[in-house]
Design a protein around this motif. Sequence first.
Motif, PDB file in Angstrom:
ATOM      1  N   ASP A 103       0.855  -1.181   0.000  1.00  0.00           N
ATOM      2  CA  ASP A 103       0.000   0.000   0.000  1.00  0.00           C
ATOM      3  C   ASP A 103       0.896   1.238   0.000  1.00  0.00           C
ATOM      4  O   ASP A 103       2.014   1.205   0.517  1.00  0.00           O
ATOM      5  CB  ASP A 103      -0.936   0.016   1.216  1.00  0.00           C
ATOM      6  CG  ASP A 103      -0.177  -0.146   2.511  1.00  0.00           C
ATOM      7  OD1 ASP A 103       0.454  -1.199   2.705  1.00  0.00           O
ATOM      8  OD2 ASP A 103      -0.200   0.784   3.330  1.00  0.00           O
ATOM      9  N   PRO A 104       0.440   2.352  -0.589  1.00  0.00           N
ATOM     10  CA  PRO A 104       1.299   3.520  -0.764  1.00  0.00           C
ATOM     11  C   PRO A 104       1.582   4.257   0.542  1.00  0.00           C
ATOM     12  O   PRO A 104       0.828   4.175   1.503  1.00  0.00           O
ATOM     13  CB  PRO A 104       0.497   4.396  -1.734  1.00  0.00           C
ATOM     14  CG  PRO A 104      -0.921   4.006  -1.513  1.00  0.00           C
ATOM     15  CD  PRO A 104      -0.895   2.543  -1.189  1.00  0.00           C
ATOM     16  N   ILE A 105       2.696   4.996   0.521  1.00  0.00           N
ATOM     17  CA  ILE A 105       3.050   5.884   1.628  1.00  0.00           C
ATOM     18  C   ILE A 105       2.457   7.249   1.311  1.00  0.00           C
ATOM     19  O   ILE A 105       2.827   7.873   0.322  1.00  0.00           O
ATOM     20  CB  ILE A 105       4.577   5.993   1.779  1.00  0.00           C
ATOM     21  CG1 ILE A 105       5.221   4.599   1.779  1.00  0.00           C
ATOM     22  CG2 ILE A 105       4.950   6.756   3.028  1.00  0.00           C
ATOM     23  CD1 ILE A 105       6.722   4.621   1.617  1.00  0.00           C
ATOM     24  N   ARG A 117       1.090   9.780  -3.121  1.00  0.00           N
ATOM     25  CA  ARG A 117       0.968   8.368  -2.715  1.00  0.00           C
ATOM     26  C   ARG A 117       2.145   7.627  -3.318  1.00  0.00           C
ATOM     27  O   ARG A 117       2.118   7.220  -4.472  1.00  0.00           O
ATOM     28  CB  ARG A 117      -0.361   7.800  -3.199  1.00  0.00           C
ATOM     29  CG  ARG A 117      -1.593   8.425  -2.547  1.00  0.00           C
ATOM     30  CD  ARG A 117      -2.851   8.150  -3.328  1.00  0.00           C
ATOM     31  NE  ARG A 117      -2.833   8.848  -4.618  1.00  0.00           N
ATOM     32  CZ  ARG A 117      -3.761   8.671  -5.545  1.00  0.00           C
ATOM     33  NH1 ARG A 117      -4.754   7.830  -5.335  1.00  0.00           N
ATOM     34  NH2 ARG A 117      -3.694   9.343  -6.680  1.00  0.00           N
ATOM     35  N   ILE A 118       3.183   7.443  -2.506  1.00  0.00           N
ATOM     36  CA  ILE A 118       4.462   6.931  -2.993  1.00  0.00           C
ATOM     37  C   ILE A 118       4.550   5.421  -2.784  1.00  0.00           C
ATOM     38  O   ILE A 118       4.180   4.900  -1.725  1.00  0.00           O
ATOM     39  CB  ILE A 118       5.627   7.635  -2.284  1.00  0.00           C
ATOM     40  CG1 ILE A 118       5.594   9.131  -2.607  1.00  0.00           C
ATOM     41  CG2 ILE A 118       6.963   7.046  -2.692  1.00  0.00           C
ATOM     42  CD1 ILE A 118       6.649   9.929  -1.893  1.00  0.00           C
ATOM     43  N   ILE A 162       8.751  -4.167   5.149  1.00  0.00           N
ATOM     44  CA  ILE A 162       8.011  -3.058   4.560  1.00  0.00           C
ATOM     45  C   ILE A 162       7.898  -1.884   5.538  1.00  0.00           C
ATOM     46  O   ILE A 162       7.982  -0.711   5.137  1.00  0.00           O
ATOM     47  CB  ILE A 162       6.610  -3.519   4.116  1.00  0.00           C
ATOM     48  CG1 ILE A 162       6.737  -4.616   3.038  1.00  0.00           C
ATOM     49  CG2 ILE A 162       5.805  -2.360   3.576  1.00  0.00           C
ATOM     50  CD1 ILE A 162       7.528  -4.203   1.820  1.00  0.00           C
ATOM     51  N   THR A 163       7.725  -2.174   6.834  1.00  0.00           N
ATOM     52  CA  THR A 163       7.650  -1.107   7.829  1.00  0.00           C
ATOM     53  C   THR A 163       8.938  -0.287   7.865  1.00  0.00           C
ATOM     54  O   THR A 163       8.908   0.948   7.915  1.00  0.00           O
ATOM     55  CB  THR A 163       7.359  -1.697   9.216  1.00  0.00           C
ATOM     56  OG1 THR A 163       6.099  -2.380   9.186  1.00  0.00           O
ATOM     57  CG2 THR A 163       7.311  -0.599  10.265  1.00  0.00           C
ATOM     58  N   PHE A 219       4.940   7.333  -8.038  1.00  0.00           N
ATOM     59  CA  PHE A 219       3.607   7.686  -7.545  1.00  0.00           C
ATOM     60  C   PHE A 219       2.684   7.839  -8.745  1.00  0.00           C
ATOM     61  O   PHE A 219       3.141   7.970  -9.886  1.00  0.00           O
ATOM     62  CB  PHE A 219       3.638   8.962  -6.693  1.00  0.00           C
ATOM     63  CG  PHE A 219       4.460  10.073  -7.262  1.00  0.00           C
ATOM     64  CD1 PHE A 219       3.916  10.996  -8.127  1.00  0.00           C
ATOM     65  CD2 PHE A 219       5.800  10.187  -6.929  1.00  0.00           C
ATOM     66  CE1 PHE A 219       4.672  12.022  -8.643  1.00  0.00           C
ATOM     67  CE2 PHE A 219       6.575  11.219  -7.442  1.00  0.00           C
ATOM     68  CZ  PHE A 219       5.997  12.133  -8.312  1.00  0.00           C
ATOM     69  N   PRO A 220       1.355   7.798  -8.533  1.00  0.00           N
ATOM     70  CA  PRO A 220       0.404   7.796  -9.645  1.00  0.00           C
ATOM     71  C   PRO A 220       0.526   9.030 -10.528  1.00  0.00           C
ATOM     72  O   PRO A 220       0.973  10.094 -10.091  1.00  0.00           O
ATOM     73  CB  PRO A 220      -0.969   7.752  -8.939  1.00  0.00           C
ATOM     74  CG  PRO A 220      -0.692   7.185  -7.586  1.00  0.00           C
ATOM     75  CD  PRO A 220       0.682   7.658  -7.225  1.00  0.00           C
ATOM     76  N   GLU A 221       0.091   8.885 -11.789  1.00  0.00           N
ATOM     77  CA  GLU A 221       0.167   9.976 -12.750  1.00  0.00           C
ATOM     78  C   GLU A 221      -0.674  11.172 -12.323  1.00  0.00           C
ATOM     79  O   GLU A 221      -0.287  12.319 -12.538  1.00  0.00           O
ATOM     80  CB  GLU A 221      -0.312   9.485 -14.128  1.00  0.00           C
ATOM     81  CG  GLU A 221       0.665   8.566 -14.842  1.00  0.00           C
ATOM     82  CD  GLU A 221       1.958   9.280 -15.224  1.00  0.00           C
ATOM     83  OE1 GLU A 221       1.900  10.505 -15.436  1.00  0.00           O
ATOM     84  OE2 GLU A 221       2.995   8.616 -15.306  1.00  0.00           O
TER      85      GLU A 221
END
Length: 376
Positions: A103-105, A117-118, A162-163, A219-221
Amino acid sequence: MPILDRVKFDGLRSRDWLIYKHPTDKLVLGSTLIVNEGQVAIFIKGGQICDVFNSGTHILSTNNLPLLHNIVNLAYGGKTPFSAEIYFINLTSKMDLYWGTTDPIQLIDPKYFVKLRIRAFGQLSLRLDDYLLFFTEIIGSMNKDDIVSYEKVQDYFKGSLITSIKTELANKIINEKISALEITTELNNISNSLKEKISNEFSEFGFIMAHFHIQSINFPEEDFDKINEILQDKAKFEIMGDNRYVTQRSFDIYESAAANENGVAGLFATSGVGLGVGQGMVNMMNQQVQQPTNNVTHKICPSCHGNISSTSKFCNLCGENLMRKVITCHSCQGENEESSKFCSSCGNSLFKPVCSCGQELDITSKFCNNCGTQVK
């Protein structure tokens, strides 16, 4: 189960295995054990480790299995069948272990103040060094012909992995105020820092992390589009200068108002802005757009677009001649280069009409002043 006198495991073609429990548990002293390169074999009898065999060919006897003296009945010339669990352990490095943030940061970019949203993706390699520690702490016992894969090991450490990655990335961006667009230059430093932290967690269970890399941070476009709009406005501001940029922004608002059926007041009303505030903004923009030209102390060089004194005859930045002749468009009154054939503002022809008799006519003429022909 038949009694075997030769025990061997050739591994898996995919090489995605860490521990394999051999299905054979019926052996006799004198059996041959073959351990391939990059492997070790562990003998377990009655919950105890009898011995560990490195790569090579081994003949099972009480010399290399000393614990069997007290466990196995040595009647019948040492050929008495006995049961023992055999585990093969892979000691080679597993290079192609990939990871990614599920899931994104979510954080605010410190430079452009846009919510991003990285996600991060990368690769790591592991090698089991202290196999007895891993075997006693994690494995304990397995079913016959069962395999512990590196994928299961990766899933076991996935949460802490991941953490740690999310925490390090967030600290790098927020505390050091590095924009997400510039984080690529820090990938090597972040990778080294994460490798040191994550290696300590894996070493507690006998693993050595040979390599750890962050391959990409993205991150998203739609998030990038927001930053791109800011960058475009910034570029316009730097190229056009303060006054022209404010004027253009004013015209943008007027265009939006023209598209609104209620006009300027309707634009501000539908945007949730009070009428008084909206009218005040309109008046302010009108004052900026309709400033008297005699108050202007600077003008824009048509060549380099730099701000220069309104009285300059030549540009002090590029040397451009500012006294050259211009042609005024008869339609929009815009100024054009002397050599222009069409207006750069409205596209109308800059040539004066010519009568069929050859007489050049004024743009407002309805009849030729030489032959009286009606101008079409």
